[in-house]
Design a protein around this motif. Structure first.
Motif, PDB file in Angstrom:
ATOM      1  N   GLY A  32      22.809  35.520  30.458  1.00  0.00           N
ATOM      2  CA  GLY A  32      21.875  36.614  30.651  1.00  0.00           C
ATOM      3  C   GLY A  32      22.303  37.037  32.121  1.00  0.00           C
ATOM      4  N   MET A  33      21.320  37.696  32.621  1.00  0.00           N
ATOM      5  CA  MET A  33      21.424  38.424  33.905  1.00  0.00           C
ATOM      6  C   MET A  33      20.998  37.290  35.085  1.00  0.00           C
ATOM      7  SD  MET A  33      22.707  41.259  33.026  1.00  0.00           S
ATOM      8  CE  MET A  33      22.682  42.228  34.385  1.00  0.00           C
ATOM      9  N   GLY A  34      20.865  36.248  34.639  1.00  0.00           N
ATOM     10  CA  GLY A  34      20.450  35.170  35.961  1.00  0.00           C
ATOM     11  C   GLY A  34      19.133  35.033  36.257  1.00  0.00           C
ATOM     12  N   ASP A  35      18.340  35.665  35.315  1.00  0.00           N
ATOM     13  CA  ASP A  35      16.889  35.820  35.907  1.00  0.00           C
ATOM     14  C   ASP A  35      15.837  35.117  34.831  1.00  0.00           C
ATOM     15  OD1 ASP A  35      17.071  37.481  33.596  1.00  0.00           O
ATOM     16  OD2 ASP A  35      16.642  39.395  34.623  1.00  0.00           O
ATOM     17  N   GLY A  36      16.518  34.519  34.133  1.00  0.00           N
ATOM     18  CA  GLY A  36      15.789  33.771  32.728  1.00  0.00           C
ATOM     19  C   GLY A  36      15.518  34.375  31.583  1.00  0.00           C
ATOM     20  N   THR A  37      16.049  35.916  31.502  1.00  0.00           N
ATOM     21  CA  THR A  37      15.807  36.454  30.345  1.00  0.00           C
ATOM     22  C   THR A  37      17.292  36.537  29.626  1.00  0.00           C
ATOM     23  OG1 THR A  37      16.556  38.711  30.915  1.00  0.00           O
ATOM     24  CG2 THR A  37      14.306  38.075  31.355  1.00  0.00           C
ATOM     25  N   GLY A  38      17.324  36.772  28.429  1.00  0.00           N
ATOM     26  CA  GLY A  38      18.617  36.828  27.596  1.00  0.00           C
ATOM     27  C   GLY A  38      18.324  37.112  26.124  1.00  0.00           C
ATOM     28  N   ALA A  39      19.417  37.084  25.340  1.00  0.00           N
ATOM     29  CA  ALA A  39      19.211  37.260  24.100  1.00  0.00           C
ATOM     30  C   ALA A  39      18.629  35.993  23.270  1.00  0.00           C
ATOM     31  CB  ALA A  39      20.786  37.478  23.206  1.00  0.00           C
ATOM     32  N   VAL A  45      10.918  40.922  41.416  1.00  0.00           N
ATOM     33  CA  VAL A  45       9.894  40.162  41.474  1.00  0.00           C
ATOM     34  C   VAL A  45       9.663  39.389  42.713  1.00  0.00           C
ATOM     35  CG1 VAL A  45       9.074  38.038  40.166  1.00  0.00           C
ATOM     36  CG2 VAL A  45      10.605  39.696  39.018  1.00  0.00           C
ATOM     37  N   VAL A  46       8.397  39.200  43.028  1.00  0.00           N
ATOM     38  CA  VAL A  46       8.080  38.358  44.362  1.00  0.00           C
ATOM     39  C   VAL A  46       9.029  37.173  44.527  1.00  0.00           C
ATOM     40  CG1 VAL A  46       6.543  37.300  45.833  1.00  0.00           C
ATOM     41  CG2 VAL A  46       5.949  39.705  44.865  1.00  0.00           C
ATOM     42  N   GLY A  47      10.026  36.930  45.402  1.00  0.00           N
ATOM     43  CA  GLY A  47      10.817  35.871  45.524  1.00  0.00           C
ATOM     44  C   GLY A  47      11.806  35.700  44.493  1.00  0.00           C
ATOM     45  N   GLY A  48      12.235  36.891  43.703  1.00  0.00           N
ATOM     46  CA  GLY A  48      13.343  36.915  42.886  1.00  0.00           C
ATOM     47  C   GLY A  48      13.744  38.137  42.193  1.00  0.00           C
ATOM     48  N   ILE A  49      14.604  38.296  41.354  1.00  0.00           N
ATOM     49  CA  ILE A  49      14.854  39.456  40.814  1.00  0.00           C
ATOM     50  C   ILE A  49      15.128  39.691  39.227  1.00  0.00           C
ATOM     51  CG2 ILE A  49      16.639  41.677  40.779  1.00  0.00           C
ATOM     52  CD1 ILE A  49      15.235  40.911  43.428  1.00  0.00           C
ATOM     53  N   PHE A  50      14.300  40.358  38.802  1.00  0.00           N
ATOM     54  CA  PHE A  50      14.711  40.554  37.169  1.00  0.00           C
ATOM     55  C   PHE A  50      15.583  41.664  37.204  1.00  0.00           C
ATOM     56  CE2 PHE A  50      10.464  38.460  36.091  1.00  0.00           C
ATOM     57  CZ  PHE A  50      10.847  37.538  35.264  1.00  0.00           C
ATOM     58  N   HIS A  82      17.869  42.514  21.894  1.00  0.00           N
ATOM     59  CA  HIS A  82      18.931  41.858  22.491  1.00  0.00           C
ATOM     60  C   HIS A  82      18.346  41.143  23.840  1.00  0.00           C
ATOM     61  CE1 HIS A  82      18.067  45.934  24.142  1.00  0.00           C
ATOM     62  NE2 HIS A  82      18.107  45.147  25.654  1.00  0.00           N
ATOM     63  N   ARG A  83      16.995  41.439  24.331  1.00  0.00           N
ATOM     64  CA  ARG A  83      16.656  40.549  25.297  1.00  0.00           C
ATOM     65  C   ARG A  83      15.075  40.149  25.420  1.00  0.00           C
ATOM     66  NH1 ARG A  83      19.398  40.649  30.080  1.00  0.00           N
ATOM     67  NH2 ARG A  83      18.086  40.215  32.015  1.00  0.00           N
ATOM     68  N   MET A  84      15.006  38.629  25.616  1.00  0.00           N
ATOM     69  CA  MET A  84      13.525  38.226  25.552  1.00  0.00           C
ATOM     70  C   MET A  84      13.492  37.538  26.893  1.00  0.00           C
ATOM     71  SD  MET A  84      12.409  35.180  22.950  1.00  0.00           S
ATOM     72  CE  MET A  84      11.354  36.697  21.860  1.00  0.00           C
ATOM     73  N   GLY A  85      12.271  37.574  27.236  1.00  0.00           N
ATOM     74  CA  GLY A  85      11.846  37.054  28.724  1.00  0.00           C
ATOM     75  C   GLY A  85      11.274  35.564  28.528  1.00  0.00           C
ATOM     76  N   PRO A  86      11.213  34.882  29.615  1.00  0.00           N
ATOM     77  CA  PRO A  86      10.743  33.545  29.438  1.00  0.00           C
ATOM     78  C   PRO A  86       9.152  33.629  29.664  1.00  0.00           C
ATOM     79  CG  PRO A  86      11.186  34.076  31.762  1.00  0.00           C
ATOM     80  CD  PRO A  86      11.627  35.329  30.973  1.00  0.00           C
ATOM     81  N   ASP A  87       8.334  32.447  30.043  1.00  0.00           N
ATOM     82  CA  ASP A  87       6.983  32.296  29.925  1.00  0.00           C
ATOM     83  C   ASP A  87       6.537  33.498  30.792  1.00  0.00           C
ATOM     84  OD1 ASP A  87       6.977  30.697  27.825  1.00  0.00           O
ATOM     85  OD2 ASP A  87       6.728  28.844  28.918  1.00  0.00           O
ATOM     86  N   ALA A  88       7.090  33.575  32.163  1.00  0.00           N
ATOM     87  CA  ALA A  88       6.695  34.417  33.171  1.00  0.00           C
ATOM     88  C   ALA A  88       6.915  35.705  32.992  1.00  0.00           C
ATOM     89  CB  ALA A  88       7.203  34.088  34.423  1.00  0.00           C
TER      90      ALA A  88
END
Length: 287
Positions: free
Chosen positions: A264-271, A45-50, A162-168
């Motif tokens: 989670g993986m430190g990217d805002g996603t998680g269970a 992701v621009v400026g970060g990592i998913f 097992h995984r859901m993302g944030p608003d972005a």
């Protein structure tokens, strides 16, 4: 004359200001959600990592969260794994090959090569309610054929998303029958059916609200994991879209509001904090 305490306060203030500025920049970049997939299994992701596992699965035990845009290369395999062939329209057959990654799997056999291309719909009976999907049988026959086979084998029964993302990054990923979805299991997102098949329906693929697409770890690595989009995503056309939700999107909206578990993986996603368990999957012969 400045004292040591004055200097410490100044440094602390400057540190806080830098952190605040970086947060603002990250939020601005997140809104763009420019995501790039790589065959090394990283979503940048621009400026970060998913983390790659956000959209991939299928038994790659080496898949990890990345700390930079250029992942370290992995050792080449001793022999090239078999590459699944695309759908053969002339014979109406699909190619399913053994998953050479050797990751955790729930083996129930291999789908029949002959695909039924008649219109179909899929119902995910979940712990939160039913999600109904109109399947793109004509554009993704091998994907639908695989799902019909796995559903008949009760492969998905009792599995947890097992995984859901944030608003972005508004998506819910499911289809790993071995996932615990508790924020603690390091192998969540690695489970698969023990076979892989080719990508389909990628031309002009769009990932908008309601689209259901396959998760993968690179070209020709589809297994059983998939994701449901409950917003709009900007993604490269690398993930097979094979259906559209016609009922039940409000379920994902409700679950998303509860947030995700830590770990989670430190990217805002998680269970998801509100568990989503697939009780059963049924596929009917009409759309």
């Amino acid at each position: 004359m400045a004292t040591g305490k004055d200097r410490q306060r100044q440094l602390a203030r400057e540190h806080y200001e830098r952190q605040a500025q970086r947060r603002l920049e990250r939020e601005a970049r997140k809104k763009r959600v420019a995501i790039i997939g790589t065959t090394a299994g990283v979503l940048v992701v621009v400026g970060g990592i998913f983390a790659a596992v956000a959209l991939i699965g299928g038994g790659d035990s080496q898949t990890q969260a990345a700390s930079s845009a250029t992942p370290a290369p992995s050792a080449p395999p001793s022999s090239a794994p078999p590459t699944p062939k695309p759908y053969d329209a002339a014979s109406g057959t699909c190619d399913y090959v053994a998953d050479a990654a050797g990751g955790p799997s729930k083996n129930v056999g291999v789908p029949p090569a002959k695909a039924d291309t008649s219109p179909k719909s899929m119902t995910l009976a979940t712990s939160q309610g039913d999600i109904v999907v109109k399947l793109a049988t004509d554009k993704a026959p091998c994907t639908v054929n695989s799902f019909a086979f796995l559903a008949k084998k009760k492969y998905f029964d009792g599995s947890k998303c097992h995984r859901m993302g944030p608003d972005a990054f508004p998506m819910l990923q499911c289809g790993d029958p071995l996932a615990k979805a508790d924020g603690k299991n390091p192998t969540d997102g690695q489970g698969g059916p023990g076979y892989r098949f080719s990508d389909e329906n990628l031309k002009d693929a769009k990932y908008t609200r309601g689209v259901v697409a396959m998760a993968n770890g690179g070209p020709g690595t589809n297994g059983s994991q998939f994701f449901i989009i409950f917003g709009d995503l900007t993604l490269p056309p690398n993930y097979t879209p094979f259906g559209t939700v016609t009922k039940g999107l409000e379920i994902l909206d409700k679950v998303a509001k509860k947030g995700v578990l830590p770990g989670g993986m430190g990217d805002g996603t998680g269970a998801p904090k509100e568990p989503v368990e697939i009780n059963r999957v049924t596929i009917s012969g009409k759309s």
